[in-house]
Design an enzyme around this catalytic site. Structure first.
Site, PDB file in Angstrom:
ATOM      1  N   ALA A 177       0.855  -1.186   0.000  1.00  0.00           N
ATOM      2  CA  ALA A 177       0.000   0.000   0.000  1.00  0.00           C
ATOM      3  C   ALA A 177       0.890   1.233   0.000  1.00  0.00           C
ATOM      4  O   ALA A 177       1.970   1.209   0.560  1.00  0.00           O
ATOM      5  CB  ALA A 177      -0.873  -0.010   1.242  1.00  0.00           C
ATOM      6  N   THR A 178       0.430   2.267  -0.641  1.00  0.00           N
ATOM      7  CA  THR A 178       1.296   3.448  -0.760  1.00  0.00           C
ATOM      8  C   THR A 178       0.577   4.772  -0.628  1.00  0.00           C
ATOM      9  O   THR A 178      -0.575   4.903  -1.013  1.00  0.00           O
ATOM     10  CB  THR A 178       1.992   3.471  -2.134  1.00  0.00           C
ATOM     11  OG1 THR A 178       1.046   3.035  -3.083  1.00  0.00           O
ATOM     12  CG2 THR A 178       3.213   2.635  -2.137  1.00  0.00           C
ATOM     13  N   THR A 179       1.276   5.704  -0.120  1.00  0.00           N
ATOM     14  CA  THR A 179       0.934   7.115   0.003  1.00  0.00           C
ATOM     15  C   THR A 179      -0.277   7.430   0.883  1.00  0.00           C
ATOM     16  O   THR A 179      -1.434   7.232   0.499  1.00  0.00           O
ATOM     17  CB  THR A 179       0.759   7.816  -1.361  1.00  0.00           C
ATOM     18  OG1 THR A 179       1.871   7.461  -2.187  1.00  0.00           O
ATOM     19  CG2 THR A 179       0.763   9.310  -1.175  1.00  0.00           C
ATOM     20  N   ASP A 201      -4.637   7.008  -0.801  1.00  0.00           N
ATOM     21  CA  ASP A 201      -5.099   6.550  -2.107  1.00  0.00           C
ATOM     22  C   ASP A 201      -5.594   5.115  -1.960  1.00  0.00           C
ATOM     23  O   ASP A 201      -5.570   4.546  -0.877  1.00  0.00           O
ATOM     24  CB  ASP A 201      -3.983   6.656  -3.151  1.00  0.00           C
ATOM     25  CG  ASP A 201      -2.944   5.559  -2.969  1.00  0.00           C
ATOM     26  OD1 ASP A 201      -2.485   5.377  -1.832  1.00  0.00           O
ATOM     27  OD2 ASP A 201      -2.603   4.862  -3.949  1.00  0.00           O
ATOM     28  N   ALA A 240       3.125   3.641  -8.258  1.00  0.00           N
ATOM     29  CA  ALA A 240       2.501   2.763  -7.263  1.00  0.00           C
ATOM     30  C   ALA A 240       1.373   3.439  -6.493  1.00  0.00           C
ATOM     31  O   ALA A 240       0.723   2.823  -5.664  1.00  0.00           O
ATOM     32  CB  ALA A 240       3.558   2.263  -6.274  1.00  0.00           C
TER      33      ALA A 240
END
Lengths: 270, 282
Positions: free
Chosen positions: B54-56, B71, B229
């Site tokens: 998972a990112t940001t 996100d 990503a």
């Protein structure tokens, strides 16, 4: 057995008497259904030492008797609930499961220990609808009572339950339910406990996440104002009951052979 | 020691031997350690790339509270493994955490952490202090260090409303723990460098919750713009970022309609100016 012989019946009877006397010295606690869930009311002069507590999202706890003993039950219940909710899912923690756990532990301690616990406990669970609500009352020997609508325990439990039964109606508003609870907790002609000495909480099915909410301070005072101004909303037709039950015995004096120790007699243990 | 199965109500007096802390994690550690997130197991090969990531996550304070947004994209290597994953979790009434890194470990942390906070609150009859909450999370991250070395890195961003100060607070962590308190705003995850750059220009002191939600959505868009990503808003599938607001009234996740309104507003503006709002030069 240090001295001589006592029959099992005698031993059990003695233990039960002992526990009953201990519990009878404390004040009563009332738990009842209202339209949005379940209401808990306890006269309690202490602000920090609670008789009413949250156990889990939908489950509340109320107890009378010896503080250290029911506090241990409360902590055990929280651990049971949290570990099951974490292992499975939050929806897998049920009031029935908790009541069974308490029942088996209370029963085991009653039969195996020299001294039974001097406690009485209510485990209440709020459902999505009023049909889903559950109130379990557990006594010191591990008996479980599946109560409908309301439960009373503690000092003058029978008298309180009697007054509750007279006034309780299904789907009352919160203010009405509180009014009924306070009337039940007050001896006829007696004075109601002041706001500062009331512990009040609800399991409100309309709340998100965790349903348990303690009602304190301004919120409680506002609610009490709603109850006392329009005095008796309950059917004013059979109000002839209060005078019929005179001073209700001298229930305040502890029994002559009450156990020593920190039985909750309504004053702060600290 | 009371054994495993006869616990909950061990009425044996073990005063001072087992004073009992109010921590759920510590209790589980002694009662059923297998339920805790795996600790210290060493895998033959790092598997980080095969597990969804998972990112940001971005967070920023406003007057009287804090907003956090994330996100919705999860990736395994260069594959998009999920388009509507949730990375911002309510921890209790006044705090939340966002996770970047290994999704599974992050979700497990979030679940455990919620129980940890509630357990303390129920046992003690009061909420944990904000600093206490931040420290507990740090301990959990530290426990995962061995796994992080195997590629199962999880890094949270923690945001809470502090009733004593009547303001929002933000804490970030590295794989070895933390917590590092951040002023005004912070971002974590692979798109965080871009998000942080964006926030630096768009952050306004004393903004309202609504304005700050918009600012975070802009920052997430900027992150998705430059980081593969990080997922941008998915207009055709109607998947919007998750935005949560915490203030004196508690935690609330903004409803989809509200977020989609902000997103639409931003997208319309970006059609004219693709790089987004321009901060004043002087």
């Amino acid at each position: 057995m240090p001295f001589g012989y006592a029959s099992p019946e005698q031993i059990m009877r003695d233990k039960a008497d002992y526990a009953r006397k201990g519990i009878a010295r404390g004040r009563s606690v009332v738990v009842l259904q209202y339209v949005d869930g379940i209401l808990f009311v306890a006269p309690n002069p202490s602000r920090a030492l609670h008789k009413i507590s949250e156990i889990y999202d939908r489950i509340g706890f109320a107890a009378v008797g010896r503080y250290n003993e029911f506090e241990e039950l409360r902590l055990g219940g929280i651990r049971y609930a949290d570990i099951n909710g974490y292992t499975y899912d939050r929806s897998d923690v049920t009031g029935r499961g908790l009541a069974n756990l308490y029942a088996s532990n209370l029963g085991r301690i009653f039969t195996e220990s020299i001294k039974s616990l001097e406690v009485e406990v209510v485990v209440a669970e709020v459902g999505d609808t009023k049909e889903g609500d559950a109130i379990y009352r557990l006594t010191f020997d591990g008996s479980v009572f599946d109560e409908h609508g309301f439960a009373a325990m503690g000092g003058q439990a029978e008298a309180v339950a009697g007054r509750l039964k007279e006034r309780y109606r299904e789907s009352m508003s919160l203010a009405d339910a509180l009014e009924v609870a306070l009337t039940a907790l007050t001896e006829p002609g007696g004075e109601r406990p002041p706001v500062a000495q009331l512990e009040v909480a609800v399991l409100d099915r309309n709340r998100e996440h965790r349903k348990f909410l303690r009602l304190t301070g301004a919120r409680l005072e506002r609610l009490l104002a709603q109850t006392s101004n329009p005095p008796a909303t309950p059917p004013a037709t059979p109000p002839a009951t209060p005078p019929a039950t005179p001073p209700q015995g001298s229930g305040d004096t502890p029994p002559p052979t009450g156990p020593d120790g920190d039985v909750d007699d309504g004053s702060s243990p600290l | 020691m009371a054994s495993h199965r006869d616990l909950p109500v061990g009425l044996v007096n073990q005063l001072f031997q087992n004073t009992g802390s109010s921590s759920f994690t510590e209790f589980v550690g002694s009662y059923a350690p297998e339920l805790l997130p795996r600790r210290g197991e060493v895998l033959a090969t790092p598997i980080g790339d095969q597990v969804p990531h998972a990112t940001t996550i971005v967070a920023a304070t406003f007057a009287g509270g804090v907003v956090m947004a994330g996100d919705r994209r999860a990736t395994s290597g260069n594959i998009i493994s999920q388009r509507d994953v949730e990375k911002v979790f309510r921890a209790d009434d006044y705090s939340c955490m966002g996770i970047a890194g290994t999704a599974s470990t992050g979700i497990e942390f979030a679940r455990l952490y919620r129980v940890e906070l509630e357990h303390y609150e129920k046992v003690e009859g009061r909420s944990m202090s904000v600093q206490g909450k931040a420290n507990r999370l740090a301990t959990m991250i530290r426990g995962n260090l061995a796994m992080a070395m195997q590629g199962l890195v999880v890094v949270p961003l923690f945001a809470a409303y502090d009733p004593d100060k009547d303001e929002g607070r933000i804490f970030s962590y590295d794989v070895a723990g933390g917590p590092y308190e951040r002023e005004r705003f912070d971002a974590i995850g692979s798109g965080s460098i871009f998000a942080r750059g964006s926030l630096k220009k768009l952050y306004r002191d004393g903004a309202t919750a609504d304005d700050m939600a918009m600012t975070l959505i802009q920052a997430l868009y900027d992150a998705a713009d430059d980081d593969s990503a990080t997922g941008g808003p998915d207009v055709s599938r109607k998947i919007w970022p998750i935005v949560s607001v915490i203030d004196a009234d508690g935690f609330r996740r903004l409803p989809e309609e509200e977020v989609s309104g902000y997103v639409q507003q931003m997208l319309d503006a970006r059609l004219i100016s693709p790089d987004g709002p321009i901060a004043p030069l002087r």
